[in-house]
Scaffold this motif. Structure first.
Motif, PDB file in Angstrom:
ATOM      1  N   VAL A  34       0.753  -1.156   0.024  1.00 16.76           N
ATOM      2  CA  VAL A  34       0.036  -0.025  -0.032  1.00 16.76           C
ATOM      3  C   VAL A  34       0.833   1.212   0.131  1.00 16.76           C
ATOM      4  N   GLY A  35       2.019   1.297   0.809  1.00 14.84           N
ATOM      5  CA  GLY A  35       2.715   2.422   0.977  1.00 14.84           C
ATOM      6  C   GLY A  35       3.533   2.597  -0.431  1.00 14.84           C
ATOM      7  N   LEU A  36       3.843   1.498  -1.053  1.00 14.47           N
ATOM      8  CA  LEU A  36       4.673   1.838  -2.168  1.00 14.47           C
ATOM      9  C   LEU A  36       4.051   2.271  -3.508  1.00 14.47           C
ATOM     10  N   VAL A  37       2.720   1.809  -3.459  1.00  9.13           N
ATOM     11  CA  VAL A  37       1.941   2.149  -4.943  1.00  9.13           C
ATOM     12  C   VAL A  37       1.383   3.602  -4.572  1.00  9.13           C
ATOM     13  N   ASN A  38       0.998   3.892  -3.137  1.00  8.96           N
ATOM     14  CA  ASN A  38       0.507   5.064  -2.994  1.00  8.96           C
ATOM     15  C   ASN A  38       1.333   6.355  -2.653  1.00  8.96           C
ATOM     16  N   GLY A  39       2.418   6.026  -2.258  1.00 10.38           N
ATOM     17  CA  GLY A  39       3.697   6.951  -1.898  1.00 10.38           C
ATOM     18  C   GLY A  39       2.863   7.885  -0.800  1.00 10.38           C
ATOM     19  N   GLY A  40       2.224   7.148   0.232  1.00 11.26           N
ATOM     20  CA  GLY A  40       1.476   7.970   1.422  1.00 11.26           C
ATOM     21  C   GLY A  40       2.601   8.286   2.260  1.00 11.26           C
ATOM     22  N   LEU A  41       4.054   7.557   2.502  1.00  7.34           N
ATOM     23  CA  LEU A  41       4.738   7.999   3.419  1.00  7.34           C
ATOM     24  C   LEU A  41       5.459   9.139   2.911  1.00  7.34           C
ATOM     25  N   VAL A  42       6.199   9.174   1.635  1.00  6.94           N
ATOM     26  CA  VAL A  42       6.860  10.115   1.077  1.00  6.94           C
ATOM     27  C   VAL A  42       5.750  11.581   1.039  1.00  6.94           C
ATOM     28  N   ASN A  43       4.591  11.318   0.431  1.00  7.65           N
ATOM     29  CA  ASN A  43       3.575  12.604   0.513  1.00  7.65           C
ATOM     30  C   ASN A  43       3.397  13.238   2.026  1.00  7.65           C
ATOM     31  N   ASN A  44       3.500  12.338   3.178  1.00  9.01           N
ATOM     32  CA  ASN A  44       3.055  12.637   4.309  1.00  9.01           C
ATOM     33  C   ASN A  44       4.514  13.695   4.859  1.00  9.01           C
ATOM     34  N   VAL A  45       5.784  12.896   4.742  1.00 12.55           N
ATOM     35  CA  VAL A  45       7.172  13.367   5.139  1.00 12.55           C
ATOM     36  C   VAL A  45       7.138  14.825   4.435  1.00 12.55           C
ATOM     37  N   ARG A  46       7.057  14.877   3.188  1.00 11.18           N
ATOM     38  CA  ARG A  46       6.984  15.912   2.603  1.00 11.18           C
ATOM     39  C   ARG A  46       6.188  17.175   2.936  1.00 11.18           C
ATOM     40  N   ALA A  47       5.017  16.856   3.403  1.00 10.03           N
ATOM     41  CA  ALA A  47       3.789  17.865   3.748  1.00 10.03           C
ATOM     42  C   ALA A  47       4.513  18.245   4.975  1.00 10.03           C
ATOM     43  N   LEU A  48       4.963  17.440   5.965  1.00  7.38           N
ATOM     44  CA  LEU A  48       5.351  17.931   7.072  1.00  7.38           C
ATOM     45  C   LEU A  48       6.582  18.684   7.121  1.00  7.38           C
ATOM     46  N   ALA A  57       7.944  14.764  10.940  1.00  5.63           N
ATOM     47  CA  ALA A  57       8.217  13.999   9.692  1.00  5.63           C
ATOM     48  C   ALA A  57       9.216  12.825  10.095  1.00  5.63           C
ATOM     49  N   ASP A  58       9.905  13.051  10.940  1.00  5.76           N
ATOM     50  CA  ASP A  58      10.795  12.004  11.440  1.00  5.76           C
ATOM     51  C   ASP A  58      10.182  10.793  12.158  1.00  5.76           C
ATOM     52  N   GLN A  59       9.027  11.079  12.895  1.00  8.98           N
ATOM     53  CA  GLN A  59       8.230  10.224  13.796  1.00  8.98           C
ATOM     54  C   GLN A  59       7.316   9.280  12.619  1.00  8.98           C
ATOM     55  N   GLU A  60       6.899   9.933  11.305  1.00  7.71           N
ATOM     56  CA  GLU A  60       5.993   9.326  10.488  1.00  7.71           C
ATOM     57  C   GLU A  60       6.869   8.118   9.874  1.00  7.71           C
ATOM     58  N   ALA A  61       8.033   8.554   9.630  1.00  5.59           N
ATOM     59  CA  ALA A  61       9.357   7.554   8.977  1.00  5.59           C
ATOM     60  C   ALA A  61       9.559   6.554   9.720  1.00  5.59           C
ATOM     61  N   ALA A  75      13.364   4.853   2.260  1.00  7.93           N
ATOM     62  CA  ALA A  75      14.589   5.476   1.677  1.00  7.93           C
ATOM     63  C   ALA A  75      14.446   6.874   1.244  1.00  7.93           C
ATOM     64  N   ALA A  76      13.293   6.995   0.221  1.00  8.84           N
ATOM     65  CA  ALA A  76      13.158   8.196  -0.443  1.00  8.84           C
ATOM     66  C   ALA A  76      12.611   9.264   0.668  1.00  8.84           C
ATOM     67  N   ALA A  77      11.734   8.653   1.737  1.00 13.37           N
ATOM     68  CA  ALA A  77      11.250   9.668   2.689  1.00 13.37           C
ATOM     69  C   ALA A  77      12.510  10.192   3.679  1.00 13.37           C
ATOM     70  N   LEU A  78      13.433   9.138   4.010  1.00 15.63           N
ATOM     71  CA  LEU A  78      14.695   9.788   4.583  1.00 15.63           C
ATOM     72  C   LEU A  78      15.626  10.670   3.774  1.00 15.63           C
ATOM     73  N   SER A  79      15.490  10.601   2.583  1.00 15.44           N
ATOM     74  CA  SER A  79      16.111  11.625   1.673  1.00 15.44           C
ATOM     75  C   SER A  79      15.588  12.870   1.819  1.00 15.44           C
ATOM     76  N   TRP A  80      14.136  12.934   1.937  1.00 13.86           N
ATOM     77  CA  TRP A  80      13.411  14.308   2.031  1.00 13.86           C
ATOM     78  C   TRP A  80      13.747  14.842   3.513  1.00 13.86           C
ATOM     79  N   LEU A  81      13.925  13.895   4.492  1.00 11.95           N
ATOM     80  CA  LEU A  81      14.311  14.244   5.956  1.00 11.95           C
ATOM     81  C   LEU A  81      15.534  15.166   5.863  1.00 11.95           C
ATOM     82  N   ARG A  83      17.246  16.597   3.198  1.00 17.32           N
ATOM     83  CA  ARG A  83      16.893  17.839   2.678  1.00 17.32           C
ATOM     84  C   ARG A  83      16.209  18.872   3.590  1.00 17.32           C
ATOM     85  N   GLY A  84      15.243  18.376   4.426  1.00 24.29           N
ATOM     86  CA  GLY A  84      14.716  19.288   5.524  1.00 24.29           C
ATOM     87  C   GLY A  84      15.932  19.695   6.471  1.00 24.29           C
TER      88      GLY A  84
END
Length: 326
Positions: A34-48, A57-61, A75-81, A83-84
């Motif tokens: 579900v997470g891979l197809v929807n990208g929900g984790l990355v979207n949530n992390v980016r929004a935060l 955002a770290d707690q979400e990841a 890994a993609a979510a951590l890369s956004w962290l 950048r943040g």
């Protein structure tokens, strides 16, 4: 600034993306699917991160990691962290996130190709970028450039080359000779060579047919051209084929070229006489993984301004005037 539409992440066409996702679904649990197809984790992390809530955002990841484990999307979510944290000038934290993202991504590359996965290019590209920028911010610019050059060799012939080259150029291109432009094909008038334009300031406008920020930059560039062309300014607009047209539909080059012409005639009329070399090699040489990318070259052929992303008219005007005064 703009990057390719989601269904074309890292240059993948829609069929490749679907195949990559389908292959990944065989590996991960139902929850991970579900997470891979929807990208929900990355979207949530980016929004935060967008509202400067890095801890949330770290707690979400970490919640995702505890529930599902290490995945390319993590890994993609951590890369956004990373950048943040870099934007917050917390260089040690940025480096820690970047290293973690890179380690996870490299682990998956043992059994899959980088550009066959929808998340790995984002994760790995950003981790490399953040590590180099953190080094440069600490005063380790030569070491950062050396690191990027190593990564450029390591990931040659992948979608990361433009991004890595962009970061090398950000640290190293200003004050250096401008790389020549290739023009095996072009749109509009035949492009002159940069060598033939010595004595003229040259503004390079790297754009893409899918890029909304590029369209928004047209009026600014048209005004600059009107103001400074009498003083010798030349504007060139390199672009490239991306393998698709409107809506992400796959397209052979002959079809895509017609589509690019349509985009030019609809949105770029104010720059209709701008020569547009059509070659992916130019975007690689200048690291134009972000569109628009703007590069200002002085009359001696040296780069005086390198800017991934849109730029304002006052900023560009000031840069051009400074060149013309010399």
């Amino acid at each position: 600034m703009a990057s390719a539409p989601l269904e074309k992440v890292a240059g993948m066409n829609l069929k490749m993306r679907r195949a990559a996702v389908a292959a990944s679904l065989l590996v991960f649990s139902a929850a991970a699917q579900v997470g891979l197809v929807n990208g929900g984790l990355v979207n949530n992390v980016r929004a935060l991160i967008g509202v400067q809530k890095l801890a949330a955002a770290d707690q979400e990841a970490r919640a995702y990691q505890s529930r599902i484990g290490a995945t390319p999307e993590l890994a993609a979510a951590l890369s956004w962290l990373a950048r943040g944290a870099l934007d917050a000038r917390n260089f040690d934290q940025a480096d820690a996130y970047a290293n973690e993202a890179r380690d996870i991504a490299l682990g998956f590359l043992k059994n899959r190709k980088l550009d066959r996965d929808p998340w790995l290019p984002t994760a790995l590209g950003a981790s490399i970028e953040v590590h180099a920028q953190a080094m440069a911010a600490r005063g380790e610019r030569p070491e950062a450039v050396a690191f990027l050059r190593e990564q450029l060799k390591r990931f040659a012939a992948t979608s990361l080359t433009e991004r890595i080259r962009k970061n090398i150029n950000l640290l190293n291109l200003e004050g250096k000779p401008a790389p020549p432009l290739e023009a095996p094909e072009w749109l509009g008038p035949k492009p002159p060579t940069l060598a033939s334009l010595h004595g003229h300031p040259v503004l390079l406008f790297f754009w893409a047919h899918w890029c909304p920020d590029c369209k928004a930059e047209v009026a600014i560039l048209a005004n600059l051209k009107k103001t400074f062309a009498p003083q010798g300014l030349v504007v060139l607009g390199p672009t490239r084929y991306y393998g698709y047209v409107a809506g992400g539909a796959d397209a052979p080059r002959v079809v895509e070229k017609r589509y690019i012409e349509q985009v030019r005639s609809q949105f770029y009329t104010a720059l209709s006489d701008m020569p547009a070399p059509l070659s992916a090699a130019n975007l690689v040489a200048y690291g134009a993984s972000t569109t628009p990318t703007l590069v200002l070259i002085d009359g001696t052929g040296l780069v005086r301004y390198y800017h991934p992303g849109a730029a304002s008219e006052p900023e560009l005007s000031a840069r051009i005037r400074a060149i013309l005064k010399k």
